[in-house]
Structure formats: C-alpha cells, structure tokens
Design an enzyme around this catalytic site. Structure first.
Site, PDB file in Angstrom:
ATOM      1  N   LYS A 106       0.840  -1.188   0.000  1.00 34.14           N
ATOM      2  CA  LYS A 106       0.000   0.000   0.000  1.00 34.14           C
ATOM      3  C   LYS A 106       0.883   1.248   0.000  1.00 34.14           C
ATOM      4  O   LYS A 106       1.742   1.421   0.860  1.00 34.14           O
ATOM      5  CB  LYS A 106      -0.904   0.013   1.230  1.00 34.14           C
ATOM      6  CG  LYS A 106      -1.855   1.193   1.267  1.00 34.14           C
ATOM      7  CD  LYS A 106      -2.903   1.024   2.352  1.00 34.14           C
ATOM      8  CE  LYS A 106      -2.482   1.568   3.694  1.00 34.14           C
ATOM      9  NZ  LYS A 106      -2.481   3.022   3.807  1.00 34.14           N
ATOM     10  N   ASP A 147      -3.512   4.294  -1.908  1.00 30.40           N
ATOM     11  CA  ASP A 147      -4.492   4.681  -0.882  1.00 30.40           C
ATOM     12  C   ASP A 147      -4.492   6.197  -0.733  1.00 30.40           C
ATOM     13  O   ASP A 147      -3.860   6.739   0.165  1.00 30.40           O
ATOM     14  CB  ASP A 147      -4.091   3.971   0.421  1.00 30.40           C
ATOM     15  CG  ASP A 147      -4.954   4.357   1.614  1.00 30.40           C
ATOM     16  OD1 ASP A 147      -6.089   4.814   1.409  1.00 30.40           O
ATOM     17  OD2 ASP A 147      -4.475   4.190   2.752  1.00 30.40           O
ATOM     18  N   LYS A 196      -7.609   7.897  -1.122  1.00 36.52           N
ATOM     19  CA  LYS A 196      -8.987   8.207  -0.675  1.00 36.52           C
ATOM     20  C   LYS A 196      -9.564   9.449  -1.343  1.00 36.52           C
ATOM     21  O   LYS A 196      -9.870  10.443  -0.684  1.00 36.52           O
ATOM     22  CB  LYS A 196      -9.031   8.376   0.848  1.00 36.52           C
ATOM     23  CG  LYS A 196      -8.552   7.158   1.625  1.00 36.52           C
ATOM     24  CD  LYS A 196      -8.799   7.346   3.118  1.00 36.52           C
ATOM     25  CE  LYS A 196      -8.351   6.153   3.934  1.00 36.52           C
ATOM     26  NZ  LYS A 196      -6.886   5.990   3.988  1.00 36.52           N
ATOM     27  N   ASP A 223     -14.154  14.326  -3.994  1.00 30.37           N
ATOM     28  CA  ASP A 223     -14.292  15.654  -4.590  1.00 30.37           C
ATOM     29  C   ASP A 223     -15.509  15.613  -5.508  1.00 30.37           C
ATOM     30  O   ASP A 223     -16.263  14.631  -5.486  1.00 30.37           O
ATOM     31  CB  ASP A 223     -12.995  16.007  -5.356  1.00 30.37           C
ATOM     32  CG  ASP A 223     -12.735  17.512  -5.399  1.00 30.37           C
ATOM     33  OD1 ASP A 223     -13.684  18.266  -5.677  1.00 30.37           O
ATOM     34  OD2 ASP A 223     -11.593  17.923  -5.152  1.00 30.37           O
ATOM     35  N   THR A 244     -12.409   4.606  10.399  1.00 28.13           N
ATOM     36  CA  THR A 244     -12.485   3.928  11.707  1.00 28.13           C
ATOM     37  C   THR A 244     -12.183   4.892  12.855  1.00 28.13           C
ATOM     38  O   THR A 244     -12.415   4.573  14.008  1.00 28.13           O
ATOM     39  CB  THR A 244     -11.535   2.719  11.766  1.00 28.13           C
ATOM     40  OG1 THR A 244     -10.270   3.138  11.264  1.00 28.13           O
ATOM     41  CG2 THR A 244     -12.044   1.566  10.946  1.00 28.13           C
ATOM     42  N   ARG A 260       2.515  -1.071  10.836  1.00 27.83           N
ATOM     43  CA  ARG A 260       3.526  -1.026  11.901  1.00 27.83           C
ATOM     44  C   ARG A 260       3.971  -2.355  12.488  1.00 27.83           C
ATOM     45  O   ARG A 260       5.170  -2.513  12.755  1.00 27.83           O
ATOM     46  CB  ARG A 260       3.079  -0.046  12.990  1.00 27.83           C
ATOM     47  CG  ARG A 260       3.229   1.402  12.516  1.00 27.83           C
ATOM     48  CD  ARG A 260       2.427   2.364  13.349  1.00 27.83           C
ATOM     49  NE  ARG A 260       1.001   2.169  13.116  1.00 27.83           N
ATOM     50  CZ  ARG A 260       0.050   2.890  13.702  1.00 27.83           C
ATOM     51  NH1 ARG A 260       0.376   3.821  14.580  1.00 27.83           N
ATOM     52  NH2 ARG A 260      -1.224   2.674  13.427  1.00 27.83           N
TER      53      ARG A 260
HETATM   54  O1  C5P Z   1       0.390   0.532  10.992  1.00 26.74           O
HETATM   55  P1  C5P Z   1      -0.994   0.014  10.806  1.00 26.74           P
HETATM   56  O2  C5P Z   1      -1.052  -1.502  10.676  1.00 26.74           O
HETATM   57  O3  C5P Z   1      -1.976   0.563  11.805  1.00 26.74           O
HETATM   58  O4  C5P Z   1      -1.383   0.590   9.367  1.00 26.74           O
HETATM   59  C1  C5P Z   1      -2.666   0.530   8.853  1.00 26.74           C
HETATM   60  C2  C5P Z   1      -2.711   1.297   7.587  1.00 26.74           C
HETATM   61  O5  C5P Z   1      -4.072   1.352   7.176  1.00 26.74           O
HETATM   62  C3  C5P Z   1      -2.262   2.756   7.697  1.00 26.74           C
HETATM   63  O6  C5P Z   1      -1.645   3.091   6.460  1.00 26.74           O
HETATM   64  C4  C5P Z   1      -3.525   3.531   7.885  1.00 26.74           C
HETATM   65  O7  C5P Z   1      -3.477   4.825   7.320  1.00 26.74           O
HETATM   66  C5  C5P Z   1      -4.528   2.690   7.106  1.00 26.74           C
HETATM   67  N1  C5P Z   1      -5.895   2.824   7.545  1.00 26.74           N
HETATM   68  C6  C5P Z   1      -6.322   2.571   8.851  1.00 26.74           C
HETATM   69  N2  C5P Z   1      -7.633   2.702   9.187  1.00 26.74           N
HETATM   70  C7  C5P Z   1      -8.520   3.065   8.267  1.00 26.74           C
HETATM   71  C8  C5P Z   1      -8.112   3.312   6.954  1.00 26.74           C
HETATM   72  C9  C5P Z   1      -6.787   3.176   6.629  1.00 26.74           C
HETATM   73  O8  C5P Z   1      -5.525   2.226   9.691  1.00 26.74           O
HETATM   74  N3  C5P Z   1      -9.786   3.162   8.605  1.00 26.74           N
END
Ligand code: C5P
Length: 250
Positions: free
Chosen positions: A47, A74, A76, A79, A138, A229
């Site tokens: 991603k 990603d 999003k 517009d 979320t 992460r």
């Molecule tokens: O580091 P982590 O596993 O939390 O990363 C999740 C990824 O998914 C991040 O790039 C975050 O921006 C994205 N994301 C999220 N929750 C959402 C939409 C996207 O954590 N509702």
C-alpha cells in the site's frame, strides 16, 4: 509423505500471503524499496499511502511496479465527480492494481469514477485497477457521525454505503475487521473487504482501537489485510511476516 505435507503447507502459506497488503508508511523511496526487497516473497502487495506518495510523487509507483509487486494506491479521493473521475483516469494509467475513493462522495462521483477507469483501461489495453470504497473512517465514532448530521447507527450506515458502492460498480470496501461480517453478509462473496486495524497477538496496538488478529479478520470475511507497523516498525520485518503467516495457517 513428508514432501506432500511440505507442499501442502507451502501452498497454505502462499494463500495466506496473497491476502496481505503491507502498508509502506515511510517517507523515503529507499526505505520503501528496502522493505519490498526484504518482504517479497512471500508478500506481493503493497500500500502506497498519502505520506509516501506526497513525499516521493508518482515515480515511486513506477519504481515499485518495476520490482514486480502489486500496488494499492491509498489516496482516498473525495471531490466533485468530474475531478475524482479525472484523477482516477491518471491512476488507471499508472497501472496500479487497486485504489480507493470515499463512498460518501455520492453515487454520481462513484459512477463517474467507475466509468472513467473502465474507459481508460480499455483504451490502454491494460487491466483496470480495482476500485475500493471507504465507508466511514475507523477514527469516526457514533458521536462524530451525529455531529456530521447523519442520524443513523454507525454499523448500519457502513453497510448501506457499501451497498451503494456495490450498486455503482465498485469492487469492494475498506472497513474495520469488526464490520467485515455484516458487509460480507449483505454484499456477497465476491465483494472485496480490505481491513486495516489488524494486529497479531504479540504486537502493540499503536493507535488502532478496535482490532482483530489476522486469523480473526479473515474468519470475519476480510479478503485482504492491510498491515503496517507490526511489520514495518519491527526490528526484523521478515520475521514478523513469517510469524503472521504461521499464525494464519496453523
Ligand atoms: O500501521 P498500521 O497496521 O496501523 O497501518 C494501517 C494502515 O491502514 C495505515 O496506512 C492507515 O493509514 C490505514 N488505515 C487505517 N484505518 C482506516 C483506513 C486506513 O488504519 N480506517
């Protein structure tokens, strides 16, 4: 017998790995490439989010595609229909495999995007990217939804946005793993459900509040898991992914 067993395990591991999208949430091209080289195989889907794209520009996509991996862009988009459709055309020309738009942009915006992507891919003679809709972020809770003037129960609102997206021709949604089951039930088996907020048992939650493990998320109906992460901030990302795959296939 040992050989056959090993083959079976290897296949299960590959199937699990095909569901994982690693979030390259870094801001340097070199860091992104280093992660891809470390993790592929078994990982084949990455991603590229706002941070990496804003820091490095579209050339990061081309360079990653040259490494032979799939890209979920990603950004999003949200517009007016014409603007999103025009940006989606550019995305289709990059040859990314998946990108996303906000479903709250409305039917007209979604339809214009789907049409623009189909036309561009047909003209270019290349496969079209999958279009994924963001339902409700979320980070939103019931109170914030009410403040935004939406007098609906959050899970119901998520499912209704997903259904709108499905009717307008998108391929799936981004959703919390906790919403996956309800979406799967209403939108059918072929609809993609891409879930962030996935945490293996051994990892820190960071700022993710409502989390499920990779195995639970798949069981709830997720087709793809976005994991950042727990893998990329791990001192040994290649070991982290092996542990996740072992947990998914045991
Ligand atoms: O580091 P982590 O596993 O939390 O990363 C999740 C990824 O998914 C991040 O790039 C975050 O921006 C994205 N994301 C999220 N929750 C959402 C939409 C996207 O954590 N509702």
């Amino acid at each position: 017998v040992g050989g056959v067993l090993k083959e079976h395990e290897e296949r299960k591991k590959q199937e699990a790995a095909a569901k994982i999208i690693v979030a390259l949430d870094v801001d340097k091209e070199a860091e992104a490439y280093a992660l891809v080289k470390l993790l592929s195989p078994p990982v084949n889907y990455y991603k590229v989010g706002m941070k990496l794209f804003t820091a490095c520009g579209p050339r990061v996509i081309t360079a990653l595609k040259d490494l032979g991996v799939k890209i979920f862009l990603d950004l999003k988009f949200h517009d007016i229909p014409h603007t999103v459709a025009s940006a989606a055309e550019v995305v289709a020309r990059y040859g990314v495999d998946m990108f996303n738009i906000h479903l709250s942009g409305g039917r007209e915006m979604i339809r214009a995007t789907v049409e623009a992507v189909r036309e561009t891919a047909a003209k270019q003679g290349m496969p079209r990217p999958l279009i994924i809709g963001v339902t409700v972020l979320t980070s939103f809770d019931a109170r914030m939804l009410k403040e935004a003037g939406i007098e609906r129960n959050l899970p119901q609102y998520v499912v209704s946005l997903a259904l709108t997206g499905l009717e307008c021709g998108i391929d799936g949604v981004v959703a919390s793993p906790l919403e996956a089951e309800a979406i799967r039930a209403k939108c059918g088996e072929d609809f993609l459900i891409v879930t962030p907020g996935v945490r293996p048992l051994w990892s820190a939650r960071d700022d993710q509040q409502r989390v499920l493990t990779p195995r639970q998320a798949i069981k709830a109906g997720a087709s793809h898991l976005v994991i950042g992460r727990p893998i990329i901030k791990n001192p040994s990302p290649e070991i982290a992914i092996e542990k996740i795959l072992a947990e998914m296939t045991k």
